[in-house]
Design a protein around this motif. Structure first.
Motif, mmCIF file in Angstrom:
data_model
loop_
_atom_site.group_PDB
_atom_site.id
_atom_site.type_symbol
_atom_site.label_atom_id
_atom_site.label_comp_id
_atom_site.label_asym_id
_atom_site.label_seq_id
_atom_site.Cartn_x
_atom_site.Cartn_y
_atom_site.Cartn_z
ATOM 1 N N ARG A 65 39.385 46.997 47.845
ATOM 2 C CA ARG A 65 39.423 45.535 47.840
ATOM 3 C C ARG A 65 40.714 45.035 47.192
ATOM 4 N NH1 ARG A 65 37.804 44.052 51.908
ATOM 5 N NH2 ARG A 65 37.091 46.103 52.388
ATOM 6 N N LEU A 66 41.172 45.698 46.141
ATOM 7 C CA LEU A 66 42.430 45.287 45.523
ATOM 8 C C LEU A 66 43.583 45.498 46.496
ATOM 9 C CD1 LEU A 66 41.998 46.548 41.850
ATOM 10 C CD2 LEU A 66 41.832 44.208 42.711
ATOM 11 N N ASP A 67 43.482 46.518 47.339
ATOM 12 C CA ASP A 67 44.493 46.741 48.378
ATOM 13 C C ASP A 67 44.531 45.593 49.375
ATOM 14 O OD1 ASP A 67 45.301 49.194 47.369
ATOM 15 O OD2 ASP A 67 44.030 50.359 48.725
ATOM 16 N N ASP A 68 43.388 44.916 49.557
ATOM 17 C CA ASP A 68 43.276 43.851 50.553
ATOM 18 C C ASP A 68 43.827 42.500 50.090
ATOM 19 O OD1 ASP A 68 42.113 45.582 52.330
ATOM 20 O OD2 ASP A 68 40.061 44.896 51.963
ATOM 21 N N VAL A 110 42.297 42.915 37.873
ATOM 22 C CA VAL A 110 42.444 44.159 37.131
ATOM 23 C C VAL A 110 41.159 44.973 37.223
ATOM 24 C CG1 VAL A 110 42.976 45.175 34.882
ATOM 25 C CG2 VAL A 110 43.976 42.952 35.510
ATOM 26 N N GLN A 111 41.287 46.220 37.654
ATOM 27 C CA GLN A 111 40.159 47.143 37.645
ATOM 28 C C GLN A 111 40.208 47.912 36.338
ATOM 29 O OE1 GLN A 111 40.025 50.076 40.760
ATOM 30 N NE2 GLN A 111 38.100 50.932 40.044
ATOM 31 N N VAL A 157 43.154 50.794 32.324
ATOM 32 C CA VAL A 157 43.459 49.997 33.492
ATOM 33 C C VAL A 157 43.640 50.989 34.645
ATOM 34 C CG1 VAL A 157 45.139 48.467 34.579
ATOM 35 C CG2 VAL A 157 44.565 48.180 32.162
ATOM 36 N N THR A 158 42.770 50.900 35.624
ATOM 37 C CA THR A 158 42.867 51.774 36.784
ATOM 38 C C THR A 158 43.851 51.207 37.781
ATOM 39 O OG1 THR A 158 40.548 52.313 36.470
ATOM 40 C CG2 THR A 158 41.518 52.919 38.579
ATOM 41 N N ARG A 159 43.798 49.907 37.939
ATOM 42 C CA ARG A 159 44.612 49.216 38.931
ATOM 43 C C ARG A 159 44.820 47.787 38.480
ATOM 44 N NH1 ARG A 159 44.565 49.370 44.692
ATOM 45 N NH2 ARG A 159 46.466 48.195 45.012
#
Length: 163
Positions: A65-68, A110-111, A157-159
């Protein structure tokens, strides 16, 4: 009896992963980046709390979803987490600080990953830090979706995506 419980957990994990996929499938298209992030936050939070097996799936879906996010820039190095604090309900929270190095006001998705003492994935959430002014930092609080009080927890922070 134990085999039956493991079967139920596996079934719950699979059902949770399918439900997350269905919810997140509606996060693209004409949605604004903020709408996409809010839908992902909600879906990840509700699914990750369903069953331990679903945390891995929720983590993968959150990354997707963060990629989107349209016009998003990966900025993991501009985001940090503070020390984890366990509340009376067993949920762990951490302060997330995002530094805006852009020349315009930006928001961040932020993931944050919560890992147990053995380094195993215990939970994952998405938090937003909205409207950070150029050259400034702002904070938000990431909170685990379930009780993680059984031992030490570390956060990372993963992403991080700036949009």
């Amino acid at each position: 009896m134990a085999a039956r419980r493991r079967g139920r957990r596996a079934t719950a994990g699979a059902a949770a992963a399918l439900a997350l996929s269905a919810v997140l499938a509606g996060c693209g298209g004409d949605d604004s980046p903020a709408d996409t992030v809010r839908k992902a936050e909600s879906a990840v939070g509700s699914i990750a709390s369903e069953a331990g097996e679903a945390v891995e799936s929720a983590s993968a879906e959150a990354r997707e979803r963060l990629d989107d996010i349209q016009d998003g820039t990966d900025v993991k190095g501009d985001v940090t987490t503070g020390p984890p604090v366990t509340g009376s309900d067993g949920r762990v929270r951490t302060e997330v600080t995002a530094r805006n190095t852009d020349d315009a006001s930006r928001s961040f998705a932020v993931q944050v990953t919560f890992r147990d003492a053995g380094g195993r994935l215990a939970d994952t959430v998405i938090v937003t830090v909205d409207h950070v002014q150029p050259g400034h930092s702002a904070t938000a609080t990431a909170r685990s979706t379930h009780d993680l009080s059984s031992g030490p927890v570390r956060t990372e922070v993963t992403r991080a995506v700036r949009y």
